[in-house]
Design a protein around this motif. Structure first.
Motif, PDB file in Angstrom:
ATOM      1  N   THR A  33       0.848  -1.193   0.000  1.00 17.71           N
ATOM      2  CA  THR A  33       0.000   0.000   0.000  1.00 17.71           C
ATOM      3  C   THR A  33       0.879   1.236   0.000  1.00 17.71           C
ATOM      4  OG1 THR A  33      -1.649   1.287   1.213  1.00 17.71           O
ATOM      5  CG2 THR A  33      -0.184  -0.089   2.524  1.00 17.71           C
ATOM      6  N   PRO A  34       0.486   2.271  -0.741  1.00 17.62           N
ATOM      7  CA  PRO A  34       1.245   3.529  -0.701  1.00 17.62           C
ATOM      8  C   PRO A  34       0.950   4.321   0.571  1.00 17.62           C
ATOM      9  CG  PRO A  34      -0.618   3.733  -2.182  1.00 17.62           C
ATOM     10  CD  PRO A  34      -0.581   2.291  -1.747  1.00 17.62           C
ATOM     11  N   ARG A  39       1.111   0.808   7.266  1.00 16.68           N
ATOM     12  CA  ARG A  39       2.364   0.068   7.423  1.00 16.68           C
ATOM     13  C   ARG A  39       3.074   0.596   8.673  1.00 16.68           C
ATOM     14  NH1 ARG A  39       0.291  -3.105   4.840  1.00 16.68           N
ATOM     15  NH2 ARG A  39       0.802  -3.911   2.775  1.00 16.68           N
ATOM     16  N   PRO A  40       2.591   0.199   9.849  1.00 12.00           N
ATOM     17  CA  PRO A  40       3.129   0.727  11.121  1.00 12.00           C
ATOM     18  C   PRO A  40       4.643   0.615  11.243  1.00 12.00           C
ATOM     19  CG  PRO A  40       1.163  -0.580  11.506  1.00 12.00           C
ATOM     20  CD  PRO A  40       1.528  -0.789  10.070  1.00 12.00           C
ATOM     21  N   ALA A  41       5.197  -0.521  10.811  1.00  7.56           N
ATOM     22  CA  ALA A  41       6.643  -0.712  10.953  1.00  7.56           C
ATOM     23  C   ALA A  41       7.415   0.310  10.118  1.00  7.56           C
ATOM     24  CB  ALA A  41       7.026  -2.131  10.547  1.00  7.56           C
ATOM     25  N   ALA A  42       7.002   0.479   8.876  1.00  8.58           N
ATOM     26  CA  ALA A  42       7.663   1.445   8.003  1.00  8.58           C
ATOM     27  C   ALA A  42       7.459   2.863   8.518  1.00  8.58           C
ATOM     28  CB  ALA A  42       7.123   1.320   6.582  1.00  8.58           C
ATOM     29  N   ASN A  43       6.254   3.155   8.956  1.00  6.65           N
ATOM     30  CA  ASN A  43       5.938   4.488   9.448  1.00  6.65           C
ATOM     31  C   ASN A  43       6.767   4.833  10.674  1.00  6.65           C
ATOM     32  OD1 ASN A  43       4.486   6.843   9.047  1.00  6.65           O
ATOM     33  ND2 ASN A  43       2.847   6.241  10.433  1.00  6.65           N
ATOM     34  N   GLU A  44       6.881   3.875  11.577  1.00 10.48           N
ATOM     35  CA  GLU A  44       7.654   4.087  12.809  1.00 10.48           C
ATOM     36  C   GLU A  44       9.121   4.321  12.481  1.00 10.48           C
ATOM     37  OE1 GLU A  44       8.678   1.746  17.002  1.00 10.48           O
ATOM     38  OE2 GLU A  44       7.258   0.881  15.578  1.00 10.48           O
ATOM     39  N   TRP A  45       9.650   3.500  11.569  1.00  4.98           N
ATOM     40  CA  TRP A  45      11.058   3.637  11.196  1.00  4.98           C
ATOM     41  C   TRP A  45      11.337   4.993  10.544  1.00  4.98           C
ATOM     42  CZ3 TRP A  45      14.255   4.562   7.130  1.00  4.98           C
ATOM     43  CH2 TRP A  45      15.593   4.193   7.267  1.00  4.98           C
ATOM     44  N   LEU A  46      10.476   5.412   9.648  1.00  7.70           N
ATOM     45  CA  LEU A  46      10.668   6.687   8.958  1.00  7.70           C
ATOM     46  C   LEU A  46      10.477   7.872   9.896  1.00  7.70           C
ATOM     47  CD1 LEU A  46       8.968   5.876   5.562  1.00  7.70           C
ATOM     48  CD2 LEU A  46      11.374   6.357   5.919  1.00  7.70           C
ATOM     49  N   ASN A  47       9.547   7.757  10.842  1.00  8.35           N
ATOM     50  CA  ASN A  47       9.348   8.829  11.815  1.00  8.35           C
ATOM     51  C   ASN A  47      10.576   9.003  12.695  1.00  8.35           C
ATOM     52  OD1 ASN A  47       6.808   9.663  11.041  1.00  8.35           O
ATOM     53  ND2 ASN A  47       5.732   8.246  12.406  1.00  8.35           N
ATOM     54  N   ALA A  48      11.268   7.899  12.929  1.00  8.01           N
ATOM     55  CA  ALA A  48      12.490   7.958  13.742  1.00  8.01           C
ATOM     56  C   ALA A  48      13.662   8.512  12.930  1.00  8.01           C
ATOM     57  CB  ALA A  48      12.830   6.565  14.264  1.00  8.01           C
ATOM     58  N   ASN A  49      13.485   8.579  11.621  1.00  6.02           N
ATOM     59  CA  ASN A  49      14.530   9.102  10.728  1.00  6.02           C
ATOM     60  C   ASN A  49      13.911  10.131   9.790  1.00  6.02           C
ATOM     61  OD1 ASN A  49      16.974   7.066  11.197  1.00  6.02           O
ATOM     62  ND2 ASN A  49      15.095   5.875  11.148  1.00  6.02           N
ATOM     63  N   PHE A  76       6.257  -2.519   1.447  1.00  7.50           N
ATOM     64  CA  PHE A  76       6.194  -3.935   1.784  1.00  7.50           C
ATOM     65  C   PHE A  76       5.718  -4.123   3.215  1.00  7.50           C
ATOM     66  CE2 PHE A  76       9.012  -4.717  -1.856  1.00  7.50           C
ATOM     67  CZ  PHE A  76       8.428  -5.867  -2.361  1.00  7.50           C
ATOM     68  N   ASN A  77       5.010  -5.219   3.439  1.00  9.63           N
ATOM     69  CA  ASN A  77       4.544  -5.556   4.782  1.00  9.63           C
ATOM     70  C   ASN A  77       5.463  -6.629   5.356  1.00  9.63           C
ATOM     71  OD1 ASN A  77       3.004  -5.714   7.084  1.00  9.63           O
ATOM     72  ND2 ASN A  77       1.557  -7.181   6.219  1.00  9.63           N
ATOM     73  N   ARG A  78       6.613  -6.198   5.822  1.00 14.30           N
ATOM     74  CA  ARG A  78       7.563  -7.130   6.417  1.00 14.30           C
ATOM     75  C   ARG A  78       8.438  -6.371   7.406  1.00 14.30           C
ATOM     76  NH1 ARG A  78      11.200  -8.245   0.989  1.00 14.30           N
ATOM     77  NH2 ARG A  78      12.192  -6.220   0.872  1.00 14.30           N
ATOM     78  N   SER A  79       9.295  -7.111   8.114  1.00 13.53           N
ATOM     79  CA  SER A  79      10.081  -6.477   9.178  1.00 13.53           C
ATOM     80  C   SER A  79      10.955  -5.346   8.644  1.00 13.53           C
ATOM     81  CB  SER A  79      10.952  -7.520   9.887  1.00 13.53           C
ATOM     82  OG  SER A  79      11.778  -8.191   8.940  1.00 13.53           O
TER      83      SER A  79
END
Length: 318
Positions: A33-34, A39-49, A76-79
């Motif tokens: 999904t765009p 995508r909580p994992a991606a969102n969290e990672w990007l918010n931290a960076n 992607f929906n993965r770690s």
């Protein structure tokens, strides 16, 4: 031992469970999904960076301008979900954006059989029986040069094969990159003149030019000049003002001698509803004479072309 006992054995159950989990994981991998909020994992990672997030979204916005609607894309929906991809996971033409703390790497992957224009062949390397182009966008840096290289790829129809692998440069519908031209200057500081020059290059080739040749008899609509090298394909309703379908509509085009094309583009000449030339007051009578302009000059316009010409007159206040 019965078939039932064999199927119920702990080993069999374990194998079935592993297969089931594998299929579930495979299914999850293919769903993208765009929308980062999904995508909580991606969102969290990007918010931290935040710097990486900024450049990632900038690149995605850049690429999205010429994304073909029916091509799958998204996070992607993965770690390691700070990966954004256009196209299939591992087959055919595709584009991926991988985010790292220092920036983002954009990778364009093409089948080996794709023939690349000579002027960009040096950008690609053969990797795993595929052609790959990689560009690194570092946080806090000016990426004008990188975007210019990417422009070469877009302009020579490399990324657009995501829709049709065998699409040739001349047959590429302009609609795949129409919005990209409009927004490109926002990304790398192109002036309006430079942007319009890119548009001129784009529309001077392919289906649009061929359609204008047919519509105007392969000659200047006003003077009848037939020297192809001196003719320019020009939009009546400018590229930046037009809707997607209008940009590829041959009735929104004129085939004009180079000097007339320049005058028309700047609104120094236009045409009335009967096709007679209109000359701007900004152009002196002496210059008009030197350019061999006469108020008796006219073009033949179809009903469809007249509609576009009305917009041109309105824009330049005739």
């Amino acid at each position: 031992m019965s078939d039932k006992k064999i199927s119920d054995s702990s080993e069999s159950i374990k194998v079935k469970k592993l297969k089931k989990n594998a299929n579930l994981l495979k299914g999850k991998k293919s769903r993208r999904t765009p929308d980062l909020s999904k995508r909580p994992a991606a969102n969290e990672w990007l918010n931290a960076n935040p710097q990486v997030r900024k450049i990632a979204l900038e690149i995605i916005k850049f690429c999205d301008q010429f994304r073909v609607p029916n091509i799958e894309y998204g996070w992607f929906n993965r770690s390691s979900s700070h990966v954004f991809k256009y196209g299939n996971d591992s087959v055919g033409a595709r584009l991926g954006i991988r985010c790292k703390k220092k920036g983002c790497t954009l990778t364009v992957t093409l089948p080996k059989l794709v023939t690349l224009p000579k002027n960009i062949q040096h950008l690609f390397k053969l990797d795993d029986n595929e052609l790959k182009y990689k560009a690194f966008f570092e946080v806090g840096q000016n990426h004008k040069a990188n975007y210019n290289e990417l422009l070469k790829i877009v302009e020579t129809n490399v990324i657009t094969p995501l829709a049709k692998i065998d699409t040739s440069y001349e047959d590429e519908p302009e609609k795949y990159i129409n919005e990209f031209i409009n927004d490109f200057d926002k990304l790398n500081g192109l002036t309006e003149t430079e942007r319009d020059a890119l548009v001129k290059t784009r529309i001077g080739q392919g289906k649009f030019r061929k359609a204008l040749d047919k519509l105007w008899g392969e000659c200047c609509a006003l003077t009848g000049l037939k020297c192809r090298d001196l003719l320019r394909a020009s939009h009546i309703k400018a590229w930046r003002d037009a809707e997607a379908h209008e940009r590829i509509d041959p009735y929104n085009g004129l085939l004009l001698a180079a000097h007339l094309d320049a005058l028309f583009d700047k609104g120094l000449i236009s045409f009335d509803s009967n096709g007679f030339i209109l000359i701007s007051d900004k152009l002196s009578s002496k210059d008009s004479e030197k350019l061999s302009l006469s108020k008796n000059m006219k073009i033949s316009m179809s009903k469809e072309t007249k509609s576009y010409m009305k917009h041109h007159r309105k824009k330049y206040k005739y």
